[in-house]
Design a protein around this motif. Structure first.
Motif, short mmCIF file in Angstrom:
data_model
loop_
_atom_site.label_atom_id
_atom_site.label_comp_id
_atom_site.label_asym_id
_atom_site.label_seq_id
_atom_site.Cartn_x
_atom_site.Cartn_y
_atom_site.Cartn_z
N ARG A 297 13.45 11.33 -1.22
CA ARG A 297 14.23 10.93 -0.04
C ARG A 297 14.58 9.44 -0.05
O ARG A 297 15.39 8.98 0.74
CB ARG A 297 13.44 11.24 1.25
CG ARG A 297 13.14 12.71 1.45
CD ARG A 297 12.14 12.92 2.58
NE ARG A 297 10.82 12.38 2.26
CZ ARG A 297 9.78 12.39 3.09
NH1 ARG A 297 9.93 12.89 4.32
NH2 ARG A 297 8.62 11.91 2.72
N VAL A 298 13.92 8.70 -0.94
CA VAL A 298 14.05 7.23 -0.89
C VAL A 298 14.22 6.61 -2.27
O VAL A 298 13.94 7.24 -3.29
CB VAL A 298 12.79 6.59 -0.24
CG1 VAL A 298 12.55 7.13 1.16
CG2 VAL A 298 11.55 6.79 -1.12
N GLU A 299 14.67 5.36 -2.26
CA GLU A 299 14.55 4.48 -3.42
C GLU A 299 13.62 3.35 -3.01
O GLU A 299 13.59 2.95 -1.84
CB GLU A 299 15.91 3.92 -3.82
CG GLU A 299 16.76 4.95 -4.51
CD GLU A 299 17.93 4.34 -5.26
OE1 GLU A 299 18.22 3.14 -5.05
OE2 GLU A 299 18.54 5.09 -6.03
N ASN A 300 12.85 2.84 -3.94
CA ASN A 300 11.84 1.85 -3.56
C ASN A 300 11.66 0.77 -4.61
O ASN A 300 11.90 0.99 -5.80
CB ASN A 300 10.49 2.56 -3.32
CG ASN A 300 10.06 3.40 -4.51
OD1 ASN A 300 10.69 4.41 -4.84
ND2 ASN A 300 9.00 2.97 -5.18
N ILE A 301 11.25 -0.40 -4.15
CA ILE A 301 10.91 -1.49 -5.06
C ILE A 301 9.69 -2.21 -4.50
O ILE A 301 9.65 -2.58 -3.32
CB ILE A 301 12.10 -2.46 -5.27
CG1 ILE A 301 11.70 -3.66 -6.14
CG2 ILE A 301 12.73 -2.95 -3.97
CD1 ILE A 301 12.87 -4.43 -6.71
N LEU A 302 8.67 -2.36 -5.35
CA LEU A 302 7.44 -3.02 -4.92
C LEU A 302 7.55 -4.51 -5.29
O LEU A 302 7.54 -4.87 -6.46
CB LEU A 302 6.22 -2.38 -5.60
CG LEU A 302 4.86 -2.55 -4.92
CD1 LEU A 302 3.81 -1.69 -5.60
CD2 LEU A 302 4.38 -3.97 -4.81
N LEU A 303 7.67 -5.32 -4.27
CA LEU A 303 7.81 -6.76 -4.49
C LEU A 303 6.43 -7.42 -4.53
O LEU A 303 5.64 -7.25 -3.60
CB LEU A 303 8.63 -7.38 -3.35
CG LEU A 303 10.05 -6.81 -3.15
CD1 LEU A 303 10.64 -7.32 -1.83
CD2 LEU A 303 10.94 -7.18 -4.31
#
Ligand code: SAH
Ligand code: CA
Length: 214
Positions: free
Chosen positions: A196-202
């Motif tokens: 359901r999502v796109e994500n980036i771990l900063l």
């Protein structure tokens, strides 16, 4: 835990817009008068929250975990005209301080503080949000993530704080013996496979997961 070498960290802060006087004051005030001041987002993360909010220009922001209101003030900087930020905390002790600083920022009618258990309150909120910041009790993060996705407008964003948990999420032994570490690692893994999502771990401060609802 510092993820960056100290000089690099300091250089990044030095070449990041400074806090305004009010935020500086709230930062100092929190450190002088409130327990666990390390929970406050602080200069660098605060500027990132403000920048992200300005990029989105949200009409509605939801914050889960107010503490003394530092991150709320930063996020509110990017609100659309007449936009609103709702921030929830289970602890009623900071209410006067939060409202005082919101007033000093000229944002009394844009920042609404609600006291109570976030899970129960989020259910009652009538509208959707363009940006949601999750920064409260770690055991409930998975529940908040699901609630946030439900309350998020399509194309909206979720920010989840402390997802690196001082780096403990990388340590298999910590994941076994420490409940919060286990929960946070499991949530990172869940989001990674969530279609359901796109994500980036900063790798900012204690780890900030930025999620976009497709
Ligand atoms: N966002 C703040 C820091 C929040 S610290 C900043 O960046 O400056 C985490 C907060 O979550 C604490 O103030 C704590 O009282 C709150 N909290 C803990 N459990 C909660 C719950 N069940 N519902 C709402 N808030 C909760
Ligand atoms: Ca935090």
């Amino acid at each position: 835990m510092d993820f960056l070498p100290k000089p690099v960290d300091e250089y990044c802060s030095q070449y990041t817009t400074a806090e305004n006087e009010l935020l500086k004051q709230l930062n100092r005030d929190t450190h002088a008068h409130v327990l666990q001041p390390r929970m406050l987002s602080g200069h660098f993360q605060g500027r990132l929250l403000s920048m992200i909010s300005h990029m989105i220009k949200p009409s509605y922001i939801l914050e889960i975990g107010t503490y003394t209101g530092y991150s709320a003030l930063c996020l509110a900087e990017g609100l659309a005209q007449n936009g609103k930020l709702i921030t929830i905390d289970i602890n009623p002790e900071q209410e006067e301080r939060i409202n005082r600083y919101a007033a000093a920022a000229g944002k009394s009618n844009q920042i609404q503080f609600i006291v109570g258990d976030a899970y129960n309150i989020i259910k009652t909120l009538p509208h959707s949000f363009d940006l949601i910041f999750i920064d409260a009790d770690k055991p409930n993060y998975p529940k908040y993530y699901e609630q946030a996705l439900e309350k998020l407008s399509p194309g909206g964003f979720i920010l989840i704080d402390n997802v690196l948990w001082s780096g403990k999420v990388l340590d298999e032994q910590e994941r076994d013996k420490d409940k919060d570490t286990k929960t946070l690692h499991a949530l990172n893994a869940f989001i990674q496979q969530d279609n359901r999502v796109e994500n980036i771990l900063l790798p900012v401060r204690d780890g900030l997961m930025l999620v976009r609802k497709k």
